[in-house]
Design a protein around this motif. Sequence first.
Motif, PDB file in Angstrom:
ATOM      1  N   LEU A  72       0.757  -1.321  -0.092  1.00 27.71           N
ATOM      2  CA  LEU A  72       0.167   0.022   0.263  1.00 27.71           C
ATOM      3  C   LEU A  72       1.242   1.055  -0.118  1.00 27.71           C
ATOM      4  O   LEU A  72       0.191   2.379  -0.253  1.00 27.71           O
ATOM      5  CB  LEU A  72      -0.946  -0.004   1.501  1.00 27.71           C
ATOM      6  N   ALA A  73       1.815   1.081   0.532  1.00 24.96           N
ATOM      7  CA  ALA A  73       2.593   2.429   0.683  1.00 24.96           C
ATOM      8  C   ALA A  73       3.938   2.938  -0.507  1.00 24.96           C
ATOM      9  O   ALA A  73       3.592   4.000  -1.112  1.00 24.96           O
ATOM     10  CB  ALA A  73       3.672   2.316   1.359  1.00 24.96           C
TER      11      ALA A  73
ATOM     12  N   LEU B  41       3.624   5.441  -6.003  1.00 28.89           N
ATOM     13  CA  LEU B  41       3.809   5.476  -7.725  1.00 28.89           C
ATOM     14  C   LEU B  41       2.772   6.996  -8.029  1.00 28.89           C
ATOM     15  O   LEU B  41       2.956   6.820  -9.122  1.00 28.89           O
ATOM     16  CB  LEU B  41       2.790   3.903  -7.854  1.00 28.89           C
ATOM     17  N   LEU B  42       2.157   7.011  -6.686  1.00 28.96           N
ATOM     18  CA  LEU B  42       1.120   8.413  -7.609  1.00 28.96           C
ATOM     19  C   LEU B  42       1.684   9.423  -7.711  1.00 28.96           C
ATOM     20  O   LEU B  42       0.848  10.860  -7.912  1.00 28.96           O
ATOM     21  CB  LEU B  42       0.154   7.962  -6.579  1.00 28.96           C
ATOM     22  N   THR B  43       3.551   9.725  -7.132  1.00 29.18           N
ATOM     23  CA  THR B  43       3.650  11.235  -7.036  1.00 29.18           C
ATOM     24  C   THR B  43       4.322  11.217  -8.146  1.00 29.18           C
ATOM     25  O   THR B  43       4.367  10.805  -9.166  1.00 29.18           O
ATOM     26  CB  THR B  43       4.528  11.441  -6.000  1.00 29.18           C
ATOM     27  N   ASP B  44       4.397  12.997  -7.968  1.00 24.48           N
ATOM     28  CA  ASP B  44       5.110  12.748  -9.973  1.00 24.48           C
ATOM     29  C   ASP B  44       6.915  12.469 -10.217  1.00 24.48           C
ATOM     30  O   ASP B  44       7.306  12.869 -11.470  1.00 24.48           O
ATOM     31  CB  ASP B  44       5.370  14.495  -9.009  1.00 24.48           C
ATOM     32  N   LYS B  45       7.449  11.670  -9.118  1.00 18.96           N
ATOM     33  CA  LYS B  45       9.062  10.970  -9.168  1.00 18.96           C
ATOM     34  C   LYS B  45       8.446   9.858 -10.673  1.00 18.96           C
ATOM     35  O   LYS B  45       9.271   9.846 -11.416  1.00 18.96           O
ATOM     36  CB  LYS B  45       9.382  10.594  -8.607  1.00 18.96           C
TER      37      LYS B  45
ATOM     38  N   LYS C 134      -1.994   9.032 -16.748  1.00 18.05           N
ATOM     39  CA  LYS C 134      -3.507   9.326 -16.090  1.00 18.05           C
ATOM     40  C   LYS C 134      -4.194   8.183 -15.932  1.00 18.05           C
ATOM     41  O   LYS C 134      -4.248   7.944 -14.673  1.00 18.05           O
ATOM     42  CB  LYS C 134      -4.496  10.231 -17.093  1.00 18.05           C
ATOM     43  N   GLU C 135      -4.257   6.989 -17.347  1.00 12.73           N
ATOM     44  CA  GLU C 135      -5.057   5.811 -17.381  1.00 12.73           C
ATOM     45  C   GLU C 135      -4.092   4.976 -15.630  1.00 12.73           C
ATOM     46  O   GLU C 135      -5.001   4.330 -15.456  1.00 12.73           O
ATOM     47  CB  GLU C 135      -4.715   5.049 -18.226  1.00 12.73           C
ATOM     48  N   ALA C 136      -2.642   5.185 -15.899  1.00  9.71           N
ATOM     49  CA  ALA C 136      -2.743   3.988 -14.696  1.00  9.71           C
ATOM     50  C   ALA C 136      -2.387   4.501 -13.701  1.00  9.71           C
ATOM     51  O   ALA C 136      -2.657   3.607 -12.497  1.00  9.71           O
ATOM     52  CB  ALA C 136      -1.019   4.024 -15.773  1.00  9.71           C
ATOM     53  N   LYS C 137      -2.567   6.171 -13.483  1.00  7.83           N
ATOM     54  CA  LYS C 137      -2.904   6.252 -11.655  1.00  7.83           C
ATOM     55  C   LYS C 137      -4.277   6.041 -11.420  1.00  7.83           C
ATOM     56  O   LYS C 137      -4.847   5.917 -10.035  1.00  7.83           O
ATOM     57  CB  LYS C 137      -2.620   8.107 -12.341  1.00  7.83           C
ATOM     58  N   GLY C 138      -4.972   6.450 -12.351  1.00 10.28           N
ATOM     59  CA  GLY C 138      -6.444   5.903 -12.199  1.00 10.28           C
ATOM     60  C   GLY C 138      -6.797   4.354 -11.640  1.00 10.28           C
ATOM     61  O   GLY C 138      -6.970   3.674 -10.676  1.00 10.28           O
ATOM     62  N   GLN C 139      -5.798   3.479 -12.133  1.00  8.06           N
ATOM     63  CA  GLN C 139      -5.433   1.847 -11.868  1.00  8.06           C
ATOM     64  C   GLN C 139      -5.239   1.471 -10.599  1.00  8.06           C
ATOM     65  O   GLN C 139      -5.626   0.858  -9.595  1.00  8.06           O
ATOM     66  CB  GLN C 139      -4.870   1.104 -13.437  1.00  8.06           C
TER      67      GLN C 139
ATOM     68  N   LYS D  55      -5.692   0.608  -5.055  1.00  6.10           N
ATOM     69  CA  LYS D  55      -5.318   1.184  -3.494  1.00  6.10           C
ATOM     70  C   LYS D  55      -6.458   0.927  -2.664  1.00  6.10           C
ATOM     71  O   LYS D  55      -6.244  -0.071  -1.713  1.00  6.10           O
ATOM     72  CB  LYS D  55      -4.861   2.282  -4.227  1.00  6.10           C
ATOM     73  N   ALA D  56      -7.574   0.740  -3.290  1.00  5.56           N
ATOM     74  CA  ALA D  56      -8.853   1.206  -2.468  1.00  5.56           C
ATOM     75  C   ALA D  56      -9.713  -0.023  -2.254  1.00  5.56           C
ATOM     76  O   ALA D  56      -9.668  -0.643  -0.965  1.00  5.56           O
ATOM     77  CB  ALA D  56     -10.088   2.278  -3.163  1.00  5.56           C
ATOM     78  N   GLU D  57      -9.084  -0.938  -3.341  1.00  6.86           N
ATOM     79  CA  GLU D  57      -9.503  -2.197  -3.359  1.00  6.86           C
ATOM     80  C   GLU D  57      -8.851  -3.065  -1.846  1.00  6.86           C
ATOM     81  O   GLU D  57      -9.335  -3.860  -1.171  1.00  6.86           O
ATOM     82  CB  GLU D  57      -9.953  -3.002  -4.311  1.00  6.86           C
ATOM     83  N   LEU D  58      -7.559  -2.847  -1.706  1.00  5.02           N
ATOM     84  CA  LEU D  58      -6.350  -3.664  -1.401  1.00  5.02           C
ATOM     85  C   LEU D  58      -6.075  -3.491   0.356  1.00  5.02           C
ATOM     86  O   LEU D  58      -6.344  -4.186   0.681  1.00  5.02           O
ATOM     87  CB  LEU D  58      -5.199  -3.226  -1.250  1.00  5.02           C
TER      88      LEU D  58
END
Length: 351
Positions: free
Chosen positions: A17-18, A23-27, A32-37, A42-45
């Motif tokens: 989860l961490a 992965l959602l950070t700018d680094k 956008k599609e990958a971030k949505g997935q 993250k929510a499901e897990l």
Amino acid sequence: MEDVVVSAVHGAMGTLLAKLAALLTDKYKLAKEAKGQIMFLKAELESMYAFLKKMSSMKNPDKQDEWWAKEVRELSYDIEDSVNEFMLCVDRKSSSKPHGFKGFMERSMHLLTTINTRLKITKEFEDLKTRVMEVSQRRMRYKVDDVVSKPNNITIDRNLLAIHVETTGLVGIDGPRDELIHLMDEEGGVPAHELKVFSIVGFGGLGKTTLANEIYRKLKGQFHCQAFVSVSQKPNIRKILRTILSEVGFRAHEDTNIETWDKSEFISELKTFLLDKRYFIVIDDIWDASAWDIIRCAFPESRNGSRIITTTRIETVGRACCTNHSEYVYKMKQLSDHDSKSLFFKRIFGS
């Protein structure tokens, strides 16, 4: 040693989860599609992680629960492997590069490979999302959460006993039953063809549920559809609405999964289904007027002579159920001396 045990029980969920959050950070500059997935994963897990924690506190978990927990743990390891591979790849390609023409060529190649890597990870996360959805749907189909949350100790549901008590064993019920039935039939403050809501009020043990059930047994054949549900102190409104929908005879289409419906969808479907029908509903053991306010939305005020009976220990709640018609609030009375003696002899001598 304790950390090893926790890891064995929870799989890779804690660290995974961490990493998903990272992965959602700018680094990592994900599409956008990958971030949505990733946000979906993250929510499901997080929900699955809560399930694993609940499982770890159980003394004798069900075999089906253990199987699903094992599947969730293995899924967490697979997802972590994919995340680690991507993070290492990005970190390795972000390291220092030589200057000059050679550096230019390497930076150009890095740009192309990074684009390919990000396209690959988008596809990989799409596949992982599909797997997570399959595992979640399996949980819904077999209702694993319901099994996990089931307490080990057995409590006696007094309302259930009252619903299934034999009619021949009742004392002092005929008078109140006939009085309420007469009130339901007469014109009074509301015309007979309008929807009428009645409330039976009294402290615990006076027989509110028994009285409501006797009226229900006697009158339900006069209506197109009927339902008898209990609310309790901590109501699950969604479950209550679903039970009513089932008892009144609603049948969903084959391609409809009502497991995924929220409260609004149940209310809307109930209202549509009951609109042209004469229905009789008993809502037993209401403790809070706010619960009634939500449930009430599911009942259309059609002109088919429908009836609703509510039971509650709290007079203000009973009045709220009947809105402005105080005459429809029936206060339970204690047994008369004659009925008290009859009940005493019946319990002691059987007659």
